[in-house]
Design an enzyme around this catalytic site. Structure first.
Site, short mmCIF file in Angstrom:
data_model
loop_
_atom_site.label_atom_id
_atom_site.label_comp_id
_atom_site.label_asym_id
_atom_site.label_seq_id
_atom_site.Cartn_x
_atom_site.Cartn_y
_atom_site.Cartn_z
N CYS A 1 0.86 -1.19 0.00
CA CYS A 1 0.00 0.00 0.00
C CYS A 1 0.90 1.23 0.00
O CYS A 1 2.02 1.18 -0.49
CB CYS A 1 -0.98 -0.03 1.17
SG CYS A 1 -0.20 -0.04 2.79
N ALA A 2 0.42 2.33 0.56
CA ALA A 2 1.16 3.59 0.50
C ALA A 2 2.48 3.53 1.27
O ALA A 2 3.48 4.07 0.81
CB ALA A 2 0.29 4.73 1.02
#
Length: 134
Positions: free
Chosen positions: A88-89
């Site tokens: 993810c981020a």
């Protein structure tokens, strides 16, 4: 006494097991990059962020599948023993873990790529932009 030493460290044998076990749950940006550079993945790299964020920039070779959309029918094309690696981020985001939970509940092998996009960029690697929206 500091907060660091207020709780004693685990005995070495327990620490060894714990840290060795971590490798069964996660990989890192460098290992994913090396796999990409070697000519192909022996796993499926899943960007579990939104399609919009994927389109703005993602790891080369990644597939966009937001964690909330991970369902059995989306995985039918992959053999049951396919390893999925979610990201993810970055360390401030729990999307990779959310995706990993969904995959594990579906009986799929899964690891998280520690660091996510933030770690990838910190290592000096570049992102791709989607040619066609995901």
């Amino acid at each position: 006494m500091s907060n660091v030493t207020a709780v004693p460290a685990a005995p070495s044998a327990e620490a060894l097991k714990h840290f060795e076990d971590e490798f069964t749950f996660e990989t890192d940006c460098s290992d994913v990059h090396a796999a990409a550079q070697s000519g192909g993945f022996d796993f499926v790299l899943l960007d579990v962020r939104s399609h919009q964020l994927y389109n703005e920039g993602h790891l080369p070779g990644a597939i966009s599948l937001p964690h909330g959309k991970i369902i059995a029918s989306k995985l039918e094309a992959y053999p049951q023993d396919t390893l999925f690696v979610t990201y993810c981020a970055g360390p401030h985001c729990n999307g990779a873990a959310r995706g990993a939970v969904r995959l594990a509940k579906l009986g799929r092998p899964v690891k998280i790529m520690a660091g996510g996009v933030t770690g990838w960029l910190d290592e000096g690697y570049s992102l791709e932009r989607a040619l066609e929206p995901a």
